[in-house]
Design an enzyme around this catalytic site. Structure first.
Site, PDB file in Angstrom:
ATOM      1  CG  HIS A 143      -1.874   1.266   1.729  1.00 21.28           C
ATOM      2  ND1 HIS A 143      -2.059   1.975   2.407  1.00 21.28           N
ATOM      3  CD2 HIS A 143      -3.063   1.443   0.306  1.00 21.28           C
ATOM      4  CE1 HIS A 143      -2.667   3.258   1.879  1.00 21.28           C
ATOM      5  NE2 HIS A 143      -3.129   2.473   1.170  1.00 21.28           N
ATOM      6  CG  ASN A 194      -5.231   5.958   5.500  1.00 18.10           C
ATOM      7  OD1 ASN A 194      -4.403   6.914   5.142  1.00 18.10           O
ATOM      8  ND2 ASN A 194      -5.327   4.930   4.341  1.00 18.10           N
TER       9      ASN A 194
END
Ligand code: NAD
Length: 287
Positions: A143, A194
């Site tokens: 990611h 996140n």
């Protein structure tokens, strides 16, 4: 370059794929960027050439280094030849599970048997695509953060069957790209970065809803007390309140935990179409 991987295929040439491909080429990997859309491939190629020319004019790369990197990078709409020698695939296509499953099953057919297949998805753990392949132990998330040419962190998320060897190889590639691998030993919605950002954002929203401080002052606290480059409200406006809302909604749908529901203040903004910078108004006014 210490990595055993020499050739990388990036699937998807959108906002993320093109910059992941360029980062890999600059780092010395032979890189192919494939997209189903000829239009997207063309736009990506022009955009990355412009970026490279900018690096030359700023003195960050010599012309020779830039041309070497450009020579290692190929944009294409033909998957089969692009996959034939790939040792690592980074899939950065549209965030739809059906699309990703079909890509992974094609990649399983077209890439060498030892190739690692990674997804750049922000919300789908690689366990959701691993079974579309005959090599689930060679599947994981890789990611990257946006903009991938700038941001150094790459979260590597293993699913239950991802092998140690896969994790080691992918971590090496990330380091060879001059980036920092962050290893997650299990899948969790939002991964690590996140989730951290989400915790700060939720607290900022709670402080605002409780009328403890204005949003401007909460942003100032984040910047001038904690050293964040941006306040949580400024960041939401930049990312898009629609994106923030939908990610939250998707997390709730995955976990069923009411803690994951979008905050009512965020929902109000979303329903009013106030998406932040892109719509001219969000928490702040940009008109
Ligand atoms: P994007 O919409 O900019 O690009 C997606 C590209 O995928 C498009 O060019 C589209 O033509 C292509 N595509 C669609 N179907 C395809 C197929 N079958 N084969 C090949 N290409 C196909 O999207 P993006 O923002 O670059 O996001 C891509 C992925 O990266 C998503 O999984 C997203 O979750 C993840 N991601 C995005 C961000 C971000 O901030 N945008 C950050 C981290 C991760």
């Amino acid at each position: 370059m210490e990595s055993s991987v020499k050739e990388i295929l990036v699937v998807g040439s959108g906002a993320m794929g093109r910059q992941i491909g360029m980062s890999a080429a600059v780092a010395g990997f032979t890189t192919k960027v494939y997209d189903i859309s000829a239009e997207s491939v063309k736009a990506a190629e022009q955009d990355m050439r412009k970026w490279l020319d900018g690096r030359i004019s700023k003195g960050r790369l010599t012309s020779a280094e830039a041309e070497d990197a450009w020579g290692r990078l190929e944009f294409t709409t033909e998957l089969e030849p692009a996959a034939a020698n790939a040792e690592l695939v980074i899939e950065a296509a549209t965030e739809k599970l059906e699309i990703k499953k079909s890509i992974f099953s094609q990649l399983d057919e077209l890439t060498p048997k030892h190739a690692i297949l990674a997804t750049n998805s922000s919300t789908l753990g690689s366990s959701t695509v691993a079974d579309a392949t005959g090599r689930p132990e060679q599947v994981c998330n890789m990611h990257f953060f946006n903009p991938a040419l700038v941001m150094k962190a790459v979260e590597i998320v293993r699913h239950e069957r991802t092998s140690d060897r896969t994790v080691e190889t992918v971590s090496k590639v990330v380091r060879d790209m001059g980036k920092s691998p962050i290893l997650l030993n299990k899948e969790i919605p939002g991964f690590v970065a996140n989730r951290l950002m989400g915790a700060v954002r939720d607290e900022a929203l709670a402080l605002l809803a409780g009328e403890v401080a204005s949003l401007e002052d909460i942003d100032t606290a984040a910047k001038d007390a904690l050293g964040y480059p941006m306040g949580p409200f400024e960041l939401m406006d930049l990312v898009g309140l629609d994106v923030t809302y939908l990610i939250r909604q998707a997390a709730f749908e995955q976990t069923g935990d009411s803690k994951d529901l979008p905050h009512p203040l965020l929902q109000e903004k979303y329903e009013a179409g106030q998406f932040g910078r892109k719509s001219g108004k969000g928490w702040y006014d940009y008109e």
